[in-house]
Design a protein around this motif. Structure first.
Motif, PDB file in Angstrom:
ATOM      1  N   ALA A 145       1.184 -10.577  -6.668  1.00 51.37           N
ATOM      2  CA  ALA A 145       2.432 -10.451  -7.421  1.00 51.37           C
ATOM      3  C   ALA A 145       2.255  -9.483  -8.583  1.00 51.37           C
ATOM      4  N   ALA A 146       1.095  -9.541  -9.236  1.00 58.43           N
ATOM      5  CA  ALA A 146       0.824  -8.645 -10.363  1.00 58.43           C
ATOM      6  C   ALA A 146       0.753  -7.192  -9.918  1.00 58.43           C
ATOM      7  N   ALA A 147       0.111  -6.944  -8.775  1.00 53.68           N
ATOM      8  CA  ALA A 147      -0.009  -5.573  -8.285  1.00 53.68           C
ATOM      9  C   ALA A 147       1.367  -4.955  -8.026  1.00 53.68           C
ATOM     10  N   ALA A 148       2.236  -5.717  -7.368  1.00 48.71           N
ATOM     11  CA  ALA A 148       3.587  -5.218  -7.117  1.00 48.71           C
ATOM     12  C   ALA A 148       4.344  -5.019  -8.420  1.00 48.71           C
ATOM     13  N   ALA A 149       4.190  -5.954  -9.356  1.00 52.18           N
ATOM     14  CA  ALA A 149       4.905  -5.863 -10.629  1.00 52.18           C
ATOM     15  C   ALA A 149       4.468  -4.640 -11.428  1.00 52.18           C
TER      16      ALA A 149
ATOM     17  N   TRP B  58       4.665   4.936   2.993  1.00 53.31           N
ATOM     18  CA  TRP B  58       4.462   3.680   3.702  1.00 53.31           C
ATOM     19  C   TRP B  58       3.464   2.859   2.882  1.00 53.31           C
ATOM     20  N   PRO B  59       3.678   1.555   2.738  1.00 57.46           N
ATOM     21  CA  PRO B  59       2.775   0.749   1.914  1.00 57.46           C
ATOM     22  C   PRO B  59       1.368   0.675   2.499  1.00 57.46           C
ATOM     23  N   PHE B  60       0.346   0.646   1.614  1.00 55.91           N
ATOM     24  CA  PHE B  60      -1.032   0.472   2.038  1.00 55.91           C
ATOM     25  C   PHE B  60      -1.306  -0.989   2.401  1.00 55.91           C
ATOM     26  N   GLN B  61      -0.711  -1.903   1.643  1.00 55.24           N
ATOM     27  CA  GLN B  61      -0.906  -3.331   1.837  1.00 55.24           C
ATOM     28  C   GLN B  61       0.461  -4.017   1.762  1.00 55.24           C
ATOM     29  N   THR B  62       0.502  -5.290   2.155  1.00 59.22           N
ATOM     30  CA  THR B  62       1.781  -6.000   2.139  1.00 59.22           C
ATOM     31  C   THR B  62       2.341  -6.125   0.732  1.00 59.22           C
ATOM     32  N   TRP B  63       1.461  -6.118  -0.299  1.00 58.66           N
ATOM     33  CA  TRP B  63       1.931  -6.262  -1.677  1.00 58.66           C
ATOM     34  C   TRP B  63       2.385  -4.938  -2.283  1.00 58.66           C
ATOM     35  N   ASP B  64       2.147  -3.837  -1.587  1.00 58.84           N
ATOM     36  CA  ASP B  64       2.434  -2.505  -2.128  1.00 58.84           C
ATOM     37  C   ASP B  64       3.943  -2.291  -2.114  1.00 58.84           C
ATOM     38  N   ALA B  65       4.558  -2.359  -3.290  1.00 59.22           N
ATOM     39  CA  ALA B  65       6.018  -2.401  -3.354  1.00 59.22           C
ATOM     40  C   ALA B  65       6.667  -1.022  -3.390  1.00 59.22           C
ATOM     41  N   ILE B  66       6.121  -0.127  -4.210  1.00 61.93           N
ATOM     42  CA  ILE B  66       6.787   1.155  -4.460  1.00 61.93           C
ATOM     43  C   ILE B  66       5.721   2.150  -4.918  1.00 61.93           C
ATOM     44  N   PRO B  67       5.764   3.404  -4.462  1.00 58.10           N
ATOM     45  CA  PRO B  67       4.716   4.361  -4.836  1.00 58.10           C
ATOM     46  C   PRO B  67       4.826   4.754  -6.304  1.00 58.10           C
TER      47      PRO B  67
ATOM     48  N   PRO C  67      16.199   1.289  -0.101  1.00 62.66           N
ATOM     49  CA  PRO C  67      15.139   0.733   0.745  1.00 62.66           C
ATOM     50  C   PRO C  67      14.056   1.781   0.998  1.00 62.66           C
ATOM     51  N   ILE C  68      12.820   1.315   1.108  1.00 56.55           N
ATOM     52  CA  ILE C  68      11.696   2.232   1.279  1.00 56.55           C
ATOM     53  C   ILE C  68      10.687   1.625   2.244  1.00 56.55           C
ATOM     54  N   GLY C  69       9.900   2.484   2.898  1.00 58.99           N
ATOM     55  CA  GLY C  69       8.860   2.014   3.795  1.00 58.99           C
ATOM     56  C   GLY C  69       9.434   1.266   4.985  1.00 58.99           C
TER      57      GLY C  69
END
Length: 276
Positions: A42-46, A232-241, A266-268
């Motif tokens: 959650a922190a990584a996405a935030a 495209w996200p690297f991981q499931t938590w990867d929200a936005i570049p 929308p992205i990815g």
């Protein structure tokens, strides 16, 4: 909250609902009795979303608090590096405290042999020789000379072929070849002649950075908009570049139009679903 539930929340954010989802991500990050792996995801996405919302110092403080609480708690936090290390560079670049002492302090809160601890220490050492800006965009050749485009470069033979006759795969290889040798003049001519941006997300960032370096902000903005559809996200938590808004060169092209586009579209995989 479980990790799979965080992944669903991040997927919701990627539907273009980033600022709507952000408060819940921050709440989950702050849960002291929750799953530590769910907390760091959650922190990584935030952190990524906060960068786009011009709240980089809040992102760095979030990382500090997370590592202070969970650094020796176990789980997969110790195996990470991105985007936690870069949060401190971004905060300094946006007027916050210096990154080096924060990196060093955070490293001390983690097991010495951990991947994250090592990444924090190495990044702090990098700052003895380079600025945060240089550390962030050292992989790009903005402002540096063009290298020879010889037979050692994969795709060099495609340069003299008509672009319209190339397959999509060959076009991607050609763009990669031009980026590898930092041949922005030729890439700029190709873009001007065809109206086509590079096939890859990273290639669009490379072009955007060069346009920004040359003072062509409108063209740089257009490249960042084109990059959006190639990420495209690297991981499931990867929200936005986050690179575009973190790197100070690319940030010149992060106009209100670009920020609104990235935060509301929308992205990815979520964008791909809409296009079916």
């Amino acid at each position: 909250m479980r990790v799979d539930q965080v992944d669903v929340l991040v997927s919701t954010a990627r539907e273009g609902r980033f600022l709507e989802v952000l408060p819940e991500l921050l709440r989950l990050t702050g849960q002291e009795d929750g799953d530590p792996d769910a907390a760091w995801e959650a922190a990584a996405a935030a952190v990524e979303i906060l960068a786009w919302d011009d709240r980089s110092e809040e992102g760095a403080e979030l990382v500090e608090n997370l590592i202070r609480r969970d650094g020796r708690r176990g789980g997969l936090l110790s195996d990470q590096d991105f985007p936690f290390v870069g949060a401190f560079h971004d905060a300094e670049l946006q007027g916050g405290p210096r990154a080096k002492p924060r990196l060093e302090a955070a490293a001390l809160m983690l097991p010495e042999e951990s991947n994250l601890g090592e990444a924090l220490r190495l990044s702090a050492q990098d700052l003895d020789q380079a600025s945060p800006a240089e550390v962030i965009h050292r992989a790009y050749g903005w402002g540096r000379p063009v290298l020879p485009l010889d037979d050692s470069v994969i795709g060099a033979e495609l340069v003299d072929r008509p672009f319209g006759e190339l397959t999509q795969r060959e076009r991607g290889v050609l763009w990669e070849a031009l980026q590898e040798v930092n041949d922005f003049p030729r890439a700029q001519l190709l873009h001007s002649a065809t109206g086509e941006p590079p096939e890859q997300y990273d290639g669009c960032l490379w072009m955007a950075g060069w346009y920004a370096t040359e003072g062509e902000i409108s063209s740089a903005e257009g490249m960042l908009l084109a990059a959006h559809g190639r990420w495209w996200p690297f991981q499931t938590w990867d929200a936005i570049p986050a690179m575009a808004v973190v790197d100070p060169v690319l940030r010149r092209a992060c106009t209100e139009r670009v920020r609104e586009y990235y935060l509301t579209r929308p992205i990815g995989p979520e964008a791909a679903k809409e296009q079916r």
